[in-house]
Write an enzyme that holds these catalytic residues in place. Sequence first.
Site, PDB file in Angstrom:
ATOM      1  N   GLU A  97      40.872  56.484  25.508  1.00 31.95           N
ATOM      2  CA  GLU A  97      40.787  55.066  25.887  1.00 31.95           C
ATOM      3  C   GLU A  97      41.753  54.218  25.047  1.00 31.95           C
ATOM      4  OE1 GLU A  97      39.835  53.196  28.095  1.00 31.95           O
ATOM      5  OE2 GLU A  97      39.511  51.221  27.222  1.00 31.95           O
TER       6      GLU A  97
ATOM      7  N   LYS B 279      44.669  51.987  26.632  1.00 28.07           N
ATOM      8  CA  LYS B 279      44.768  50.549  26.397  1.00 28.07           C
ATOM      9  C   LYS B 279      46.163  50.192  25.921  1.00 28.07           C
ATOM     10  CE  LYS B 279      42.228  49.392  27.848  1.00 28.07           C
ATOM     11  NZ  LYS B 279      41.140  49.467  28.769  1.00 28.07           N
TER      12      LYS B 279
ATOM     13  N   TRP C 291      49.042  42.655  45.586  1.00 21.31           N
ATOM     14  CA  TRP C 291      49.408  43.873  44.847  1.00 21.31           C
ATOM     15  C   TRP C 291      49.940  44.813  45.922  1.00 21.31           C
ATOM     16  CZ3 TRP C 291      48.368  49.092  44.734  1.00 21.31           C
ATOM     17  CH2 TRP C 291      48.699  49.771  43.547  1.00 21.31           C
TER      18      TRP C 291
ATOM     19  N   ASN D 261      43.149  42.369  52.268  1.00 23.62           N
ATOM     20  CA  ASN D 261      43.061  43.252  51.100  1.00 23.62           C
ATOM     21  C   ASN D 261      42.575  44.595  51.630  1.00 23.62           C
ATOM     22  OD1 ASN D 261      42.454  44.531  48.688  1.00 23.62           O
ATOM     23  ND2 ASN D 261      40.578  43.357  48.344  1.00 23.62           N
ATOM     24  N   GLY D 262      43.310  45.661  51.329  1.00 21.19           N
ATOM     25  CA  GLY D 262      42.933  46.983  51.846  1.00 21.19           C
ATOM     26  C   GLY D 262      44.132  47.633  52.504  1.00 21.19           C
TER      27      GLY D 262
ATOM     28  N   ARG E 179      43.816  40.291  40.342  1.00 19.26           N
ATOM     29  CA  ARG E 179      43.698  41.329  41.371  1.00 19.26           C
ATOM     30  C   ARG E 179      45.067  41.775  41.891  1.00 19.26           C
ATOM     31  NH1 ARG E 179      38.379  41.576  43.214  1.00 19.26           N
ATOM     32  NH2 ARG E 179      39.027  42.816  44.986  1.00 19.26           N
TER      33      ARG E 179
ATOM     34  N   HIS F 175      48.295  72.729  20.019  1.00 16.75           N
ATOM     35  CA  HIS F 175      48.704  73.429  21.240  1.00 16.75           C
ATOM     36  C   HIS F 175      49.755  72.642  22.024  1.00 16.75           C
ATOM     37  CE1 HIS F 175      45.602  76.332  20.440  1.00 16.75           C
ATOM     38  NE2 HIS F 175      44.711  75.366  20.346  1.00 16.75           N
TER      39      HIS F 175
ATOM     40  N   CYS G  55      44.717  42.762  45.404  1.00 19.23           N
ATOM     41  CA  CYS G  55      44.915  41.647  46.312  1.00 19.23           C
ATOM     42  C   CYS G  55      43.698  40.718  46.269  1.00 19.23           C
ATOM     43  CB  CYS G  55      45.156  42.059  47.756  1.00 19.23           C
ATOM     44  SG  CYS G  55      46.655  42.984  47.992  1.00 19.23           S
TER      45      CYS G  55
ATOM     46  N   GLU H 290      48.778  50.632  28.751  1.00 22.44           N
ATOM     47  CA  GLU H 290      48.558  49.649  29.815  1.00 22.44           C
ATOM     48  C   GLU H 290      49.157  48.293  29.475  1.00 22.44           C
ATOM     49  OE1 GLU H 290      44.463  49.489  32.235  1.00 22.44           O
ATOM     50  OE2 GLU H 290      44.143  49.698  30.104  1.00 22.44           O
TER      51      GLU H 290
ATOM     52  N   LYS I  13      43.308  44.856  38.625  1.00 24.26           N
ATOM     53  CA  LYS I  13      41.994  45.069  38.014  1.00 24.26           C
ATOM     54  C   LYS I  13      41.082  45.903  38.901  1.00 24.26           C
ATOM     55  CE  LYS I  13      38.798  43.589  34.957  1.00 24.26           C
ATOM     56  NZ  LYS I  13      39.092  44.338  33.755  1.00 24.26           N
TER      57      LYS I  13
HETATM   58  C1  G6P Z   1      41.948  49.812  37.329  1.00 20.94           C
HETATM   59  C2  G6P Z   1      41.785  48.897  36.138  1.00 20.94           C
HETATM   60  C3  G6P Z   1      41.102  49.655  34.998  1.00 20.94           C
HETATM   61  C4  G6P Z   1      39.790  50.268  35.471  1.00 20.94           C
HETATM   62  C5  G6P Z   1      39.977  51.132  36.728  1.00 20.94           C
HETATM   63  C6  G6P Z   1      38.641  51.519  37.331  1.00 20.94           C
HETATM   64  O1  G6P Z   1      42.869  50.801  37.044  1.00 20.94           O
HETATM   65  O2  G6P Z   1      43.031  48.394  35.705  1.00 20.94           O
HETATM   66  O3  G6P Z   1      40.844  48.779  33.915  1.00 20.94           O
HETATM   67  O4  G6P Z   1      39.258  51.061  34.453  1.00 20.94           O
HETATM   68  O5  G6P Z   1      40.696  50.396  37.715  1.00 20.94           O
HETATM   69  O6  G6P Z   1      37.992  50.347  37.760  1.00 20.94           O
HETATM   70  P1  G6P Z   1      36.452  50.158  37.874  1.00 20.94           P
HETATM   71  O7  G6P Z   1      36.275  48.770  38.417  1.00 20.94           O
HETATM   72  O8  G6P Z   1      35.955  51.203  38.826  1.00 20.94           O
HETATM   73  O9  G6P Z   1      35.844  50.325  36.533  1.00 20.94           O
END
Ligand code: G6P
Length: 615
Positions: free
Chosen positions: A486, A490, A75, A101-102, A27, A509, A2, A493, A610
């Site tokens: 990772e 990626k 969000w 936001n929260g 956000r 396994h 948000c 996502e 994000k």
């Molecule tokens: C969200 C974002 C990710 C990020 C994660 C942790 O899921 O989409 O890209 O890695 O939060 O966020 P931070 O700001 O703590 O790295």
Amino acid sequence: MCGIVGYVGPRNAVPLLLEGMQRLEYRGYDSAGVAVRQADGRLAVRKRVGRLANLEEALETEPLAGQLGIGHTRWATHGEPSEVNSHPHVDCAGNIAAVHNGIIENYLALRSDLEAKGHVFRSQTDTEVIPHLIEELLKDGAVSRSAAIRQALRQAQGAYALGIVFRDEPAVLYAARCGSPLIVGVGEGEQFIASDVPAILNRVKQVIYLNDGEVAELRPAGVAMAKLDGTPVQPEIKTVTLRAEAAERAGFETFMLKEIHEQPRVLRTMLETHVGKDGAVNLGEVSDLLAAEAAGLQRIVILACGTAYYAGMYGRLLLEAWAGIPCETDLGSEFRYRHPRLPERTLVVAVSQSGETADTLASVRLARRMECKVVGICNVAGSTLLRESDGGLLTQAGPEIGVASTKAFSAQLLAFALLAIRLARLRGAMDAARERELTAALARIPDGIHRVLERQDDVRRISQKYYECYNALYLGRRFNYPIALEGALKNKEISYQHAEGYAAGEMKHGPIALINEFLPVVCLCTPTADEVRDKMVSNLKEVEARKGRIIAVAAEGDATLQGLAQDVIPVPETIEEFSPLINVVALQLFAYYNAKLRGADIDKPRNLAKSVTVE
Ligand code: G6P
């Protein structure tokens, strides 16, 4: 998670709000809305489901104007994305509007209490209790608006950043924060609020970072602040050094592609800042903290979420290998509930791009209650994590707007490399010659990344063969195991192709059952000479024997892999410990082109946000 923006001043708030909301859209982007105090005395609210563009279109057809306003990109947490659940929310009379936001955790109790007093709620959100509660507290006219806000917030439990406006107070914007980020932008004769600095970077250069439990009253001429009990707070104004262009797309088709390409520069900047001409690492205040702690350290616990967690897994390997300290990595959302037992003299390293991730912060607070010292690795100056750490290491990646993290991740990897070198030196586990050797190898990484970026069209051609597959498997060993995780993250996502990262040795396994001629298996195979190389090649043979389609990230000129893989993404060699910094770029590009070919909205993937400021 948000985005909030607000304005009070002499100009029309609407374009300023929309500009800020565009920059905050990463956000949350399931709906958006504004409330504007119009010259005719009305508090007009306009909301739309979906992307911000829908709201912009609505505001073009039926324009609003006024010198006070708040805006929100959502969000969803409580209540599906719908017009009625979008912010701003208003009280019964439509005199008070709030964006939030929260999560207000006790909203059900507050709501039923207010409903019993006759308040009529329209949405399913937790947020709507705020304007109603303020309305209730103002009913008998005994308290001021700011006192009513403070009183309401003393009753609200949970996390919030709030922007609040009143219909009959046309030149005051209220803001409050507890657990979710909010800043005040101080202009000349005008003031802003925003969830983060880039949102208002081209409007103001001075900001106030609100602390938890503070309420700000913004008037065009200035800002007054108080704690929830009414005690005045002296605003601490800070000058922002970020450049506005840092948050622009700069000719790239997406922020993500731009941010992938920024990685050589980001790493160079960090190396210039932290490595001296003599090849020695200096981490400023973190060096001082480490110097005080190093000798007696019993354990290191790395805490993070999402992509940052994988950077933490990499950091763990380096810290154990070089500094010789037992080290573990845990997810913020697990650590905080696992009743951890930590030996005395445990150092916590918390990693977060935003510095606002709720679970990471909660874990840091728990660790601090257990008397651990905390090093924060973070990309946002002034963030909660950096403010709550004993020592902060700022990854200098600049604003990262693409929701999927790229340059912030590589900056975290580098931060761990520097941290491990420094700690190893302080503990006498590494000599100066080895430190020089390692920092010299690091200095060559940005050029290595350039070489991978130059091959982006080749990576796109490889993606063309695989983007329609339903699944993909990513394999790596040791330092490249977190990179396999990772790379898979990626890919899923942004492209929505299901992808799973695995330690290559674990493949037999379970995931081996999935391998057939349709499954792409992305394998991290550099460097060519290390302890796990032969094991990796054996694992690939197992994939080959089952007709899996191998895509190898392999050293330039690696003949073995050329013979084994259907496709090779050649990357320059470096030492094994630093190969993740180069390999991850190949996987970012691969995920990127998969997503592009699948027609996904790369910068704003479905359902993600994000900055995850709720549990
Ligand atoms: C969200 C974002 C990710 C990020 C994660 C942790 O899921 O989409 O890209 O890695 O939060 O966020 P931070 O700001 O703590 O790295």
